[in-house]
Write an enzyme that holds these catalytic residues in place. Sequence first.
Site, PDB file in Angstrom:
ATOM      1  N   LEU A   8       0.822  -1.216   0.000  1.00 12.77           N
ATOM      2  CA  LEU A   8       0.000   0.000   0.000  1.00 12.77           C
ATOM      3  C   LEU A   8       0.851   1.258   0.000  1.00 12.77           C
ATOM      4  O   LEU A   8       0.541   2.244   0.655  1.00 12.77           O
ATOM      5  CB  LEU A   8      -0.940  -0.015   1.216  1.00 12.77           C
ATOM      6  N   GLY A   9       1.939   1.210  -0.769  1.00 14.71           N
ATOM      7  CA  GLY A   9       2.797   2.377  -0.897  1.00 14.71           C
ATOM      8  C   GLY A   9       2.178   3.418  -1.804  1.00 14.71           C
ATOM      9  O   GLY A   9       0.971   3.458  -2.017  1.00 14.71           O
ATOM     10  N   ARG A  10       3.028   4.253  -2.413  1.00 15.00           N
ATOM     11  CA  ARG A  10       2.532   5.352  -3.240  1.00 15.00           C
ATOM     12  C   ARG A  10       1.702   4.875  -4.425  1.00 15.00           C
ATOM     13  O   ARG A  10       0.760   5.550  -4.836  1.00 15.00           O
ATOM     14  CB  ARG A  10       3.710   6.193  -3.747  1.00 15.00           C
ATOM     15  N   ASN A  95       7.490  -3.757 -11.101  1.00 10.42           N
ATOM     16  CA  ASN A  95       8.422  -3.717 -12.230  1.00 10.42           C
ATOM     17  C   ASN A  95       9.290  -4.978 -12.253  1.00 10.42           C
ATOM     18  O   ASN A  95      10.510  -4.908 -12.122  1.00 10.42           O
ATOM     19  CB  ASN A  95       9.302  -2.466 -12.152  1.00 10.42           C
ATOM     20  N   SER A 121       2.170   2.126 -15.414  1.00  9.78           N
ATOM     21  CA  SER A 121       2.784   3.448 -15.497  1.00  9.78           C
ATOM     22  C   SER A 121       1.767   4.500 -15.074  1.00  9.78           C
ATOM     23  O   SER A 121       0.595   4.414 -15.431  1.00  9.78           O
ATOM     24  CB  SER A 121       3.265   3.730 -16.920  1.00  9.78           C
ATOM     25  N   GLY A 123       2.651   6.508 -11.885  1.00 12.06           N
ATOM     26  CA  GLY A 123       3.281   7.101 -10.712  1.00 12.06           C
ATOM     27  C   GLY A 123       2.282   7.656  -9.713  1.00 12.06           C
ATOM     28  O   GLY A 123       1.150   7.208  -9.615  1.00 12.06           O
ATOM     29  N   HIS A 192       9.267   0.336 -22.374  1.00 13.21           N
ATOM     30  CA  HIS A 192       8.687   1.648 -22.052  1.00 13.21           C
ATOM     31  C   HIS A 192       9.631   2.434 -21.152  1.00 13.21           C
ATOM     32  O   HIS A 192       9.934   3.609 -21.395  1.00 13.21           O
ATOM     33  CB  HIS A 192       7.332   1.417 -21.376  1.00 13.21           C
ATOM     34  N   ASN A 193      10.152   1.788 -20.105  1.00 15.51           N
ATOM     35  CA  ASN A 193      11.034   2.472 -19.180  1.00 15.51           C
ATOM     36  C   ASN A 193      12.407   2.735 -19.783  1.00 15.51           C
ATOM     37  O   ASN A 193      13.055   3.732 -19.472  1.00 15.51           O
ATOM     38  CB  ASN A 193      11.166   1.675 -17.891  1.00 15.51           C
ATOM     39  N   TYR A 197      14.215   6.411 -20.135  1.00 11.91           N
ATOM     40  CA  TYR A 197      15.600   6.790 -19.820  1.00 11.91           C
ATOM     41  C   TYR A 197      16.162   7.693 -20.924  1.00 11.91           C
ATOM     42  O   TYR A 197      16.792   8.715 -20.652  1.00 11.91           O
ATOM     43  CB  TYR A 197      16.491   5.550 -19.714  1.00 11.91           C
TER      44      TYR A 197
END
Length: 327
Positions: A8-10, A95, A121, A123, A192-193, A197
Amino acid sequence: MQLGMIGLGRMGGNMILRLMRGGHQGVVFDLSPDNVKKLTAEGATGASTMEEFVQKLQKPRAAWVMVPSGAATENTVLKLASLMEKGDTIIDGGNSYFKDDVRRAKLLKDKGIHYVDVGTSGGVWGIDRGYCMMIGGPDEAVSRLDPIFKTLAPGIGDIPRTPGREGRKGTAETGYLHCGANGAGHFVKMVHNGIEYGLMQAYAEGFDIMKHANSQEVDADHRYSFDMTEIAELWRRGSVVGSWLLDLTAMALTEDGELSKFTGNVQDSGEGRWTIMAAIEEAVPCDVLSASLYARFRSRQDHTFAEKMLSGMRNKFGGHVERAAGG
């Protein structure tokens, strides 16, 4: 529909909130009792152990794992698998490395448990903007979870349709896509990530060039003092390099034009490395993505042994003397 969320983080906490706002039921578990308490105050059903968490899920169960990739995810998935039954589904929304997904899916298939990997994706903004989801797994399990994906996704919103798509069907326009078999979701998220970058590095280098346009090394007639904050805002308006990353860059510069609270030590969470590894296995060149990953490595060091060697060689063959720091 009911969904269990572990972690249950961000991301995980916001995702279950978005689901409950969309009419779904949430069962939650986290190693932090305070995180569980916050979500139960919002209407979720809390659990103090993983065993209790599984017991509170309705059959066929669906449990979404949103914990750090690596050992934490591996241990959580295996623990869940030992508690769940045939017909249940475990979703890994972190991820993870796609090859780990393939291995886990085979392991769970022997027990009759579905495994779905979801590259996510969005955030910290996803709770309001929605989450772009890249999904891998068996058709049956993915189809059953469609109401969950539809609620988490951004929806069509005000983004104009791509010309020529009028006859196409599918969910991509709403922000989620079943990309293929197990591992496919995290493979697409990995790339995607990797692209992310490269985009970030391009912005960073471009702004750095403008930042130093008034360098003493430049001819006086060719020096300029640019306002980075205003240029970032300018490029958001009608420029071909406009993007959400540029929007976030403009926000950061507006808050602090010198970015003084940052040290420039840039971490990588793994996906960039995996993208390069996949490119090597496929014999596909990816110059920009590779360079952007190496730039992150470089940001964490002072001076490498290789750079000291370069300086030593220049001194020996040409008598070049290193400049003093800041010179």
